[in-house]
Motif scaffolding. Structure first.
Motif, PDB file in Angstrom:
ATOM      1  N   ARG A  72       0.827  -1.214   0.000  1.00  5.47           N
ATOM      2  CA  ARG A  72       0.000   0.000   0.000  1.00  5.47           C
ATOM      3  C   ARG A  72       0.857   1.257   0.000  1.00  5.47           C
ATOM      4  O   ARG A  72       0.358   2.343  -0.281  1.00  5.47           O
ATOM      5  CB  ARG A  72      -0.897   0.030   1.237  1.00  5.47           C
ATOM      6  N   ASP A  73       2.147   1.124   0.350  1.00  4.51           N
ATOM      7  CA  ASP A  73       3.033   2.289   0.368  1.00  4.51           C
ATOM      8  C   ASP A  73       3.723   2.508  -0.970  1.00  4.51           C
ATOM      9  O   ASP A  73       4.452   3.477  -1.124  1.00  4.51           O
ATOM     10  CB  ASP A  73       4.107   2.129   1.461  1.00  4.51           C
ATOM     11  N   VAL A  74       3.510   1.613  -1.931  1.00  4.43           N
ATOM     12  CA  VAL A  74       4.233   1.740  -3.198  1.00  4.43           C
ATOM     13  C   VAL A  74       3.874   3.063  -3.884  1.00  4.43           C
ATOM     14  O   VAL A  74       4.755   3.830  -4.262  1.00  4.43           O
ATOM     15  CB  VAL A  74       3.952   0.545  -4.140  1.00  4.43           C
ATOM     16  N   ARG A  75       2.603   3.375  -3.988  1.00  2.93           N
ATOM     17  CA  ARG A  75       2.183   4.626  -4.638  1.00  2.93           C
ATOM     18  C   ARG A  75       2.744   5.848  -3.914  1.00  2.93           C
ATOM     19  O   ARG A  75       3.417   6.671  -4.540  1.00  2.93           O
ATOM     20  CB  ARG A  75       0.682   4.715  -4.655  1.00  2.93           C
ATOM     21  N   PRO A  76       2.440   6.003  -2.595  1.00  3.91           N
ATOM     22  CA  PRO A  76       2.966   7.186  -1.916  1.00  3.91           C
ATOM     23  C   PRO A  76       4.500   7.268  -1.977  1.00  3.91           C
ATOM     24  O   PRO A  76       5.049   8.358  -2.044  1.00  3.91           O
ATOM     25  CB  PRO A  76       2.499   7.044  -0.461  1.00  3.91           C
ATOM     26  N   ALA A  77       5.169   6.109  -1.999  1.00  4.70           N
ATOM     27  CA  ALA A  77       6.624   6.128  -1.972  1.00  4.70           C
ATOM     28  C   ALA A  77       7.215   6.706  -3.249  1.00  4.70           C
ATOM     29  O   ALA A  77       8.281   7.300  -3.231  1.00  4.70           O
ATOM     30  CB  ALA A  77       7.163   4.710  -1.745  1.00  4.70           C
ATOM     31  N   PHE A  78       6.519   6.513  -4.365  1.00  4.16           N
ATOM     32  CA  PHE A  78       7.062   7.019  -5.626  1.00  4.16           C
ATOM     33  C   PHE A  78       6.503   8.393  -5.978  1.00  4.16           C
ATOM     34  O   PHE A  78       6.879   8.982  -6.979  1.00  4.16           O
ATOM     35  CB  PHE A  78       6.809   6.029  -6.772  1.00  4.16           C
ATOM     36  N   GLY A  79       5.567   8.886  -5.170  1.00  6.20           N
ATOM     37  CA  GLY A  79       5.079  10.247  -5.373  1.00  6.20           C
ATOM     38  C   GLY A  79       4.120  10.354  -6.534  1.00  6.20           C
ATOM     39  O   GLY A  79       3.664   9.352  -7.085  1.00  6.20           O
ATOM     40  N   THR A  80       3.868  11.591  -6.940  1.00  6.55           N
ATOM     41  CA  THR A  80       2.806  11.841  -7.908  1.00  6.55           C
ATOM     42  C   THR A  80       3.314  11.925  -9.343  1.00  6.55           C
ATOM     43  O   THR A  80       2.523  12.071 -10.268  1.00  6.55           O
ATOM     44  CB  THR A  80       2.080  13.163  -7.572  1.00  6.55           C
ATOM     45  N   ASP A  81       4.655  11.829  -9.543  1.00  5.56           N
ATOM     46  CA  ASP A  81       5.121  11.989 -10.932  1.00  5.56           C
ATOM     47  C   ASP A  81       5.106  10.686 -11.733  1.00  5.56           C
ATOM     48  O   ASP A  81       5.600  10.635 -12.841  1.00  5.56           O
ATOM     49  CB  ASP A  81       6.511  12.656 -10.990  1.00  5.56           C
ATOM     50  N   MET A  82       4.498   9.616 -11.174  1.00  3.92           N
ATOM     51  CA  MET A  82       4.398   8.387 -11.946  1.00  3.92           C
ATOM     52  C   MET A  82       3.076   8.421 -12.735  1.00  3.92           C
ATOM     53  O   MET A  82       2.111   9.035 -12.305  1.00  3.92           O
ATOM     54  CB  MET A  82       4.421   7.164 -11.026  1.00  3.92           C
ATOM     55  N   ASP A  83       3.038   7.727 -13.881  1.00  5.28           N
ATOM     56  CA  ASP A  83       1.834   7.779 -14.716  1.00  5.28           C
ATOM     57  C   ASP A  83       0.747   6.812 -14.217  1.00  5.28           C
ATOM     58  O   ASP A  83       0.942   6.103 -13.222  1.00  5.28           O
ATOM     59  CB  ASP A  83       2.176   7.535 -16.193  1.00  5.28           C
ATOM     60  N   ALA A  84      -0.392   6.808 -14.920  1.00  6.19           N
ATOM     61  CA  ALA A  84      -1.535   6.010 -14.478  1.00  6.19           C
ATOM     62  C   ALA A  84      -1.207   4.515 -14.489  1.00  6.19           C
ATOM     63  O   ALA A  84      -1.663   3.764 -13.627  1.00  6.19           O
ATOM     64  CB  ALA A  84      -2.733   6.291 -15.377  1.00  6.19           C
ATOM     65  N   GLY A  85      -0.409   4.098 -15.470  1.00  3.36           N
ATOM     66  CA  GLY A  85      -0.037   2.685 -15.560  1.00  3.36           C
ATOM     67  C   GLY A  85       0.694   2.212 -14.317  1.00  3.36           C
ATOM     68  O   GLY A  85       0.517   1.069 -13.880  1.00  3.36           O
ATOM     69  N   PHE A  86       1.471   3.093 -13.736  1.00  5.24           N
ATOM     70  CA  PHE A  86       2.206   2.723 -12.537  1.00  5.24           C
ATOM     71  C   PHE A  86       1.234   2.462 -11.382  1.00  5.24           C
ATOM     72  O   PHE A  86       1.363   1.485 -10.654  1.00  5.24           O
ATOM     73  CB  PHE A  86       3.189   3.843 -12.156  1.00  5.24           C
ATOM     74  N   GLY A  87       0.236   3.349 -11.270  1.00  4.33           N
ATOM     75  CA  GLY A  87      -0.781   3.167 -10.239  1.00  4.33           C
ATOM     76  C   GLY A  87      -1.519   1.846 -10.422  1.00  4.33           C
ATOM     77  O   GLY A  87      -1.792   1.131  -9.460  1.00  4.33           O
ATOM     78  N   GLN A  88      -1.795   1.519 -11.698  1.00  3.70           N
ATOM     79  CA  GLN A  88      -2.490   0.250 -11.968  1.00  3.70           C
ATOM     80  C   GLN A  88      -1.614  -0.933 -11.589  1.00  3.70           C
ATOM     81  O   GLN A  88      -2.095  -1.925 -11.050  1.00  3.70           O
ATOM     82  CB  GLN A  88      -2.878   0.167 -13.450  1.00  3.70           C
TER      83      GLN A  88
END
Ligand code: HEC
Length: 130
Positions: A72-88
């Protein structure tokens, strides 16, 4: 009075030392690397259990829980500059871990089945973003 001053001075020096040690640590291990390292640790522990054929349900559940929480920390750890595919890709990992936890594997065979989609979720994100 003098003793009290010395104590306060000591505390102040300690606080400064602790703060700079903490910031040095943070520079050495950024959040995102820490998250990956923690997940890697728990996956490794589970693989070692499978190799040794000692897949005890309670130990397995602990590692799977830690993996799920850390994912669950993967998204917050990489911040907001990753694209939608990363979130998926991060969601895919979380979903596979929800399923692995729900499956509550009580044997090495069951653990191996439960971990397959998890390993694939790690790899597919790494192929694209690492
Ligand atoms: C949503 C994408 C994503 C998922 C899912 C993912 N990773 Fe990563 N991982 C990355 C990226 C991006 C890097 C490169 C980070 C860097 O080097 O700064 C990385 C790096 C790593 C590293 C190297 C860390 C280092 O210190 O250089 C390890 C180990 C790792 N991942 C393990 C895992 C494991 C185990 C899983 C699955 C449980 C996983 N990862 C799932 C994106 C992901």
């Amino acid at each position: 009075m003098r003793a009290l001053l010395l104590v306060i001075l000591g505390l102040a020096i300690g606080a400064v030392g602790a703060t700079s040690a903490l910031s040095a640590l943070r520079q050495g291990t950024p959040f995102h690397k820490g998250v990956m390292a923690v997940m890697d640790h728990h996956i490794d522990a589970l693989r070692a259990d499978m190799r040794a054929n000692t897949c005890e349900a309670k130990t397995v559940a602990t590692h799977l829980d830690r993996l799920r929480e850390t994912a669950r920390d993967v998204r917050p750890a990489f911040g907001t500059d990753m694209d939608a595919g990363f979130g998926q890709a991060a969601d895919r990992l979380s979903t596979s871990l929800d399923e692995a936890v729900a499956a509550a594997p009580a044997s090495c065979a069951a653990l191996s089945t439960a971990l397959r989609p998890v390993g694939e979720a790690c790899q597919s994100c790494h192929r694209q973003y690492r």
